[in-house]
Each structure stands twice: as structure tokens, then as C-alpha cells.
Design an enzyme around this catalytic site. Structure first.
Site, mmCIF file in Angstrom:
data_model
loop_
_atom_site.group_PDB
_atom_site.id
_atom_site.type_symbol
_atom_site.label_atom_id
_atom_site.label_comp_id
_atom_site.label_asym_id
_atom_site.label_seq_id
_atom_site.Cartn_x
_atom_site.Cartn_y
_atom_site.Cartn_z
ATOM 1 N N ASN A 121 0.701 -1.416 -0.423
ATOM 2 C CA ASN A 121 -0.068 0.307 -0.494
ATOM 3 C C ASN A 121 0.821 1.338 -0.135
ATOM 4 O O ASN A 121 1.713 1.395 0.324
ATOM 5 C CB ASN A 121 -0.766 0.755 1.517
ATOM 6 C CG ASN A 121 -2.165 0.774 0.641
ATOM 7 O OD1 ASN A 121 -2.331 1.025 0.050
ATOM 8 N ND2 ASN A 121 -2.838 0.480 1.831
ATOM 9 N N ILE A 122 0.226 2.649 -0.698
ATOM 10 C CA ILE A 122 0.541 3.453 -0.222
ATOM 11 C C ILE A 122 1.403 3.936 1.472
ATOM 12 O O ILE A 122 0.817 3.414 2.235
ATOM 13 C CB ILE A 122 -0.221 4.722 -0.788
ATOM 14 C CG1 ILE A 122 -0.614 4.686 -2.030
ATOM 15 C CG2 ILE A 122 0.495 5.716 -0.297
ATOM 16 C CD1 ILE A 122 -1.969 5.449 -2.042
ATOM 17 N N GLY A 127 6.258 1.597 3.279
ATOM 18 C CA GLY A 127 8.430 1.460 3.110
ATOM 19 C C GLY A 127 8.501 0.872 1.720
ATOM 20 O O GLY A 127 9.701 0.256 2.644
ATOM 21 N N LYS A 128 8.187 0.908 0.964
ATOM 22 C CA LYS A 128 8.652 0.168 -0.166
ATOM 23 C C LYS A 128 10.031 1.299 -0.239
ATOM 24 O O LYS A 128 10.715 0.038 -0.684
ATOM 25 C CB LYS A 128 7.542 0.146 -1.567
ATOM 26 C CG LYS A 128 6.372 -0.464 -1.316
ATOM 27 C CD LYS A 128 5.718 -0.696 -2.460
ATOM 28 C CE LYS A 128 4.898 1.028 -2.558
ATOM 29 N NZ LYS A 128 4.349 1.661 -1.359
ATOM 30 N N GLU A 134 11.037 -1.083 -7.588
ATOM 31 C CA GLU A 134 9.111 -0.616 -6.680
ATOM 32 C C GLU A 134 8.870 -0.471 -7.521
ATOM 33 O O GLU A 134 8.063 0.239 -8.414
ATOM 34 C CB GLU A 134 9.579 1.100 -6.692
ATOM 35 C CG GLU A 134 9.015 1.039 -5.507
ATOM 36 C CD GLU A 134 9.440 2.903 -4.442
ATOM 37 O OE1 GLU A 134 10.418 3.808 -5.135
ATOM 38 O OE2 GLU A 134 8.712 2.958 -3.898
HETATM 39 N N1 DCP Z 1 0.516 6.217 -7.168
HETATM 40 C C1 DCP Z 1 -0.841 5.844 -8.050
HETATM 41 N N2 DCP Z 1 -1.444 5.230 -8.549
HETATM 42 C C2 DCP Z 1 0.006 3.690 -9.418
HETATM 43 C C3 DCP Z 1 0.964 3.976 -8.384
HETATM 44 C C4 DCP Z 1 1.206 4.548 -7.684
HETATM 45 O O1 DCP Z 1 -1.978 6.515 -7.989
HETATM 46 N N3 DCP Z 1 -0.156 3.063 -10.218
HETATM 47 C C5 DCP Z 1 -0.084 7.398 -6.679
HETATM 48 C C6 DCP Z 1 -0.089 6.961 -4.617
HETATM 49 C C7 DCP Z 1 0.867 7.739 -4.069
HETATM 50 C C8 DCP Z 1 2.040 7.701 -4.985
HETATM 51 O O2 DCP Z 1 1.776 7.838 -6.705
HETATM 52 O O3 DCP Z 1 0.552 9.308 -4.210
HETATM 53 C C9 DCP Z 1 3.424 7.461 -5.134
HETATM 54 O O4 DCP Z 1 2.712 6.141 -4.491
HETATM 55 P P1 DCP Z 1 3.357 4.191 -3.912
HETATM 56 O O5 DCP Z 1 2.524 3.263 -2.510
HETATM 57 O O6 DCP Z 1 4.169 3.754 -5.155
HETATM 58 O O7 DCP Z 1 5.035 5.052 -3.498
HETATM 59 P P2 DCP Z 1 5.207 5.632 -2.112
HETATM 60 O O8 DCP Z 1 5.914 6.294 -1.972
HETATM 61 O O9 DCP Z 1 4.085 5.931 -1.632
HETATM 62 O O10 DCP Z 1 5.597 3.597 -1.299
HETATM 63 P P3 DCP Z 1 6.884 4.307 0.095
HETATM 64 O O11 DCP Z 1 5.695 4.907 1.477
HETATM 65 O O12 DCP Z 1 5.522 2.449 0.099
HETATM 66 O O13 DCP Z 1 7.709 3.652 0.436
#
Ligand code: DCP
Length: 220
Positions: A13-14, A17-18, A93
Site C-alpha cells: 500500500n501507499i 515503506g517500499k 518498486e
Molecule cells: N500512485 C497511483 N497510482 C499508481 C501508482 C502510484 O495513484 N499506479 C500514487 C499513490 C501515491 C504515489 O503515487 O500517492 C506513490 O505511491 P506508492 O505507494 O507507489 O509509493 P510510496 O512512495 O507511497 O511508497 P512507500 O511509502 O511504500 O515507500
């Protein structure tokens, strides 16, 4: 001749912690990993436009353009696992697969994406994934409760995500579960490793080393 290397993809999920996961292993195994962080910077500066921000401000208007662009930028990442000079393991990622199976699916389910747009994106997806460039050898699923993800999203304070709701994280969590645990949609990998991503940072990195290093080194 192009040759395919091993591809490991981190999903979750967003806010689960990826990025920390990816950076941890990038530092740990330099030269051995082809590390591809999600190209968020490209999504926030397309022709001087912040498409990610536009999508959050007006999803009905911009979600299809945004997801089409995400799919395009993700397809570049998958392609870079080819080539004789590429390191043995690519660590991605997210993927083209989660763009469709989680985000596009959710936007359509919430009636934010028009059905015609949805079907067109799915046709592009099916065309792309008929090529083995997009196969994944192992998916690492960082699993965390939506409430934990929301805390982390608030803490990092990305401007585009200031109104991100628990409800959205719950919808996305369910779709990750349906995709990677319940196998409701086709899964691009025969191996899914599920890791509890709710612990504090230091404990997490210790668990990741124990569980993931052997998988990455297996490919050497
Ligand atoms: N996003 C989206 N549609 C996608 C991929 C990502 O709407 N197909 C959006 C959701 C977040 C942002 O892009 O607002 C980045 O999302 P991710 O969950 O992919 O990355 P994070 O930086 O949130 O990951 P993490 O916190 O796990 O490191």
C-alpha cells in the site's frame, strides 16, 4: 542478444515503506542490483505539470491520463532488466501489474474512471504483459494495516497526498490482498513473499535482511 535477468518487485500500500526497503538493499548490494525506484519525480513534472497532484485534485478528469503515464514509465523499468550488461537482479518498486490490478481497478470500482477508459487501459496492459519482459520472479509484498500506512503518509507529508483518506488506503489494501493473497486476478509471479511491514524501522530492516537477502543472493 537481449537476455532476461531475475526480477524482484516490491509491492504494498501507499506508505507501507517500499522506498526504505529498496534503498536499504541498494546500499547493501551495490553493483549487484539494478534498482528502480518508482518514478514519482516524472509524475510530478510532466511538461512542467504535476500530474500526480492533478490526479488527486480532480480524479475524474485526470486519473486516466495519470495511470496511462504511470504504466508507460513502469514499462521502461521492466525493460531495463534486459541486456547483457545489466546487473544480475533487478529490484523494482511497484510494477505495471499493480498499476492495473490495484490502482486502475480501484478507480474504476469507485466510478472515478470511465468504463471505456478502463477497458482501453486493460487492453494496453494485456498487450504489454503478453511479452515475458514483464514477468516477475518474486514479489515481495510489504503488508501493513491501512491505519499504519496513513500514519506514515502523514509523517512524510508529500504535498499531493495531504487529503489522502483512510478509506482510500482501505480500498487499496483490499485490492492488494485480493491480488496477492486471494489470487483473485492473475498474478505475474509464482512466488509471493509476504512480510509484516508494521514494525519500527530498525526491526524491519533486520527482518528484511533475514528474509530477503537469501532470496536476492539465490539469483547470483
Ligand atoms: N500512485 C497511483 N497510482 C499508481 C501508482 C502510484 O495513484 N499506479 C500514487 C499513490 C501515491 C504515489 O503515487 O500517492 C506513490 O505511491 P506508492 O505507494 O507507489 O509509493 P510510496 O512512495 O507511497 O511508497 P512507500 O511509502 O511504500 O515507500
Amino acid at each position: 542478444m537481449a537476455c532476461r535477468r531475475f526480477t524482484v518487485c516490491v509491492e504494498g500500500n501507499i506508505g507501507c515503506g517500499k522506498s526504505s526497503f529498496i534503498r536499504h538493499f541498494a546500499n547493501k548490494l551495490p553493483g549487484y542490483l539494478n534498482v528502480l525506484e518508482e518514478p514519482v519525480a516524472q509524475w510530478t513534472s510532466l511538461n512542467n505539470n504535476n500530474l500526480l497532484g492533478m490526479m488527486y485534485s480532480d480524479p475524474k478528469r485526470w486519473c486516466t491520463a495519470f495511470q496511462a503515464y504511470v504504466m508507460l514509465t513502469m514499462s521502461d523499468g521492466h525493460s531495463s532488466s534486459r541486456g547483457a550488461s545489466a546487473p544480475p537482479v533487478t529490484l523494482l518498486e511497484r510494477s505495471l501489474h499493480s498499476a492495473c490490478r490495484v490502482f486502475v481497478e480501484n478507480l474504476h470500482m469507485q466510478s472515478l474512471m470511465d468504463s471505456m477508459d478502463y477497458h482501453i487501459l486493460m487492453e494496453w496492459y494485456n498487450l504489454w504483459v503478453s511479452d515475458q519482459t514483464y514477468d516477475i520472479d518474486v514479489i515481495i509484498y510489504l503488508r501493513a494495516k491501512p491505519s499504519v500506512c496513513l500514519e506514515r503518509v502523514k509523517k512524510r507529508n508529500r504535498s499531493e497526498e495531504c487529503d489522502l483518506s483512510l478509506e482510500l488506503l482501505e480500498q487499496l489494501h483490499q485490492l492488494h490482498e485480493d491480488w496477492l493473497i486471494n489470487h483473485k486476478f492473475g498474478c505475474p509471479s509464482t512466488r509471493v513473499v509476504v512480510l509484516d511491514a508494521e514494525q519500527d524501522f530498525d526491526s524491519l530492516m533486520a527482518v528484511y535482511d533475514r528474509e530477503v537477502l537469501p532470496i536476492l543472493r539465490d539469483f547470483a
